[in-house]
Scaffold this motif. Sequence first.
Motif, PDB file in Angstrom:
ATOM      1  N   HIS A 131       0.940  -1.371  -0.134  1.00  0.00           N
ATOM      2  CA  HIS A 131      -0.361   0.134   0.473  1.00  0.00           C
ATOM      3  C   HIS A 131       0.993   1.163  -0.167  1.00  0.00           C
ATOM      4  O   HIS A 131       0.341   2.443  -0.154  1.00  0.00           O
ATOM      5  CB  HIS A 131      -0.871  -0.097   1.067  1.00  0.00           C
ATOM      6  CG  HIS A 131      -1.717  -1.385   1.141  1.00  0.00           C
ATOM      7  ND1 HIS A 131      -3.176  -1.690   0.845  1.00  0.00           N
ATOM      8  CD2 HIS A 131      -1.846  -2.774   2.009  1.00  0.00           C
ATOM      9  CE1 HIS A 131      -3.276  -2.717   0.912  1.00  0.00           C
ATOM     10  NE2 HIS A 131      -2.586  -2.915   2.139  1.00  0.00           N
ATOM     11  N   ASP A 132       2.346   1.412   0.254  1.00  0.00           N
ATOM     12  CA  ASP A 132       2.806   2.716   0.210  1.00  0.00           C
ATOM     13  C   ASP A 132       3.216   3.572  -0.768  1.00  0.00           C
ATOM     14  O   ASP A 132       3.490   4.390  -0.445  1.00  0.00           O
ATOM     15  CB  ASP A 132       3.771   1.981   0.969  1.00  0.00           C
ATOM     16  CG  ASP A 132       3.898   1.320   2.044  1.00  0.00           C
ATOM     17  OD1 ASP A 132       3.624   1.557   3.800  1.00  0.00           O
ATOM     18  OD2 ASP A 132       4.625  -0.016   2.653  1.00  0.00           O
ATOM     19  N   GLY A 133       3.110   2.999  -1.777  1.00  0.00           N
ATOM     20  CA  GLY A 133       3.584   3.998  -3.197  1.00  0.00           C
ATOM     21  C   GLY A 133       2.146   4.257  -4.164  1.00  0.00           C
ATOM     22  O   GLY A 133       2.700   5.492  -4.517  1.00  0.00           O
ATOM     23  N   VAL A 134       1.239   3.495  -3.619  1.00  0.00           N
ATOM     24  CA  VAL A 134      -0.282   4.405  -3.997  1.00  0.00           C
ATOM     25  C   VAL A 134      -0.328   6.071  -4.013  1.00  0.00           C
ATOM     26  O   VAL A 134      -0.938   5.745  -4.832  1.00  0.00           O
ATOM     27  CB  VAL A 134      -1.525   3.167  -4.600  1.00  0.00           C
ATOM     28  CG1 VAL A 134      -0.777   2.103  -4.878  1.00  0.00           C
ATOM     29  CG2 VAL A 134      -2.252   3.058  -2.725  1.00  0.00           C
ATOM     30  N   GLY A 135      -0.292   5.967  -2.654  1.00  0.00           N
ATOM     31  CA  GLY A 135      -0.339   7.391  -3.116  1.00  0.00           C
ATOM     32  C   GLY A 135       0.268   8.626  -3.403  1.00  0.00           C
ATOM     33  O   GLY A 135       0.009   9.547  -3.663  1.00  0.00           O
ATOM     34  N   GLN A 136       1.826   8.548  -3.712  1.00  0.00           N
ATOM     35  CA  GLN A 136       2.395   8.428  -4.733  1.00  0.00           C
ATOM     36  C   GLN A 136       1.790   8.900  -5.933  1.00  0.00           C
ATOM     37  O   GLN A 136       1.768  10.229  -6.822  1.00  0.00           O
ATOM     38  CB  GLN A 136       3.976   8.286  -4.494  1.00  0.00           C
ATOM     39  CG  GLN A 136       4.317   9.155  -5.392  1.00  0.00           C
ATOM     40  CD  GLN A 136       6.456   8.894  -4.795  1.00  0.00           C
ATOM     41  OE1 GLN A 136       6.951   8.335  -4.267  1.00  0.00           O
ATOM     42  NE2 GLN A 136       7.090   8.799  -6.532  1.00  0.00           N
TER      43      GLN A 136
END
Length: 342
Positions: free
Chosen positions: A81-86
């Motif tokens: 999940h960590d990169g989908v905000g970027q």
Amino acid sequence: MTERPSLTYRDAGVDIDAGEELVERIKPRVARTMRPEVLAGIGGFGAMIEITPGRWKRPVLVAGTDGVGTKLRLAIDTGLHDGVGQDLVAMCANDVVVQGAEPLFFLDYYATGRLSVEVAERVIAGIAEGCVLAGCALVGGETAEMPGMYEGGDYDLAGFCVGVVDRERIIDGSRVRAGDAVIGLASSGPHSNGFSLIRRLLADTGAGTATRVGGARLVDLLMAPTRIYVKPLLGLAASMDVHGLAHITGGGLTDNIPRVLPEGLGVRLGPLGWADEPVWDWIRSSGRISDPEMHRTFNCGIGMVVVVAASDSDAALARLRAAGEQARVIGEVVRGTGVQIG
């Protein structure tokens, strides 16, 4: 008759306390994104942003909205999940900057069936990091817990970005001329497009989280966050006359580049060397995908296209590389229509 018990919102699947806990957790990350123009951000009913008098002669606001698409399904299935905000910020801010605008502020919408504070915090941390990379303030958002609309912990994202540019410095492609150089900036992988096809390939081939290509886990290559090109492009536009910019998203190279070309002009691109990287080889070979389909579905290793006068190409390359971009001339503007590749 037995009296029915008193119900609460939590009994219906909505946990207000979890939402409040999430807000408290993300406040330090949001604080990193602030800009001096922000008068009131997260916490109120609406954010207030001041257009600083004198900084822009004739300020024009440029707005963009987008999502992450079915890449989120892969994030949910793998727990990455960590990169989908970027990704979310990039899809909006990169669209705004191609018109010469400096992103000012960003808002997000996070909808889920059951709010996991831990997952949501990871996603919003990525949004905050994306805003830092884009130089825009995260001024607000909405977290909606909607049981019955989404299954369990499934979630969806939408983003909204507003930037500003002086009217005389708008980049709209009108200055593009035949003979101009076309520069490609490397992507970090598929970015946030083509994932319905990618997920079909994963299912057809049986590839999973342990599958490796080119020495790396395939899933890590696919889930690499979308590059945010804002600061290098704003620096380039401040130093020279940029004729056109194209963000290579849905529609790939063949559909996005013509959006910034005047009538009667097309581009001729040479062989796309970056398309030989392992993740693209896996995509192409796993689905026996034709070159035209690859070029229209994916960025094929080029996340942003810059058009400048041929005489400015060396200086543009030097500036972009100094800003950390992998940049090279990939073609030229020609008389005609469309995009010729190879």
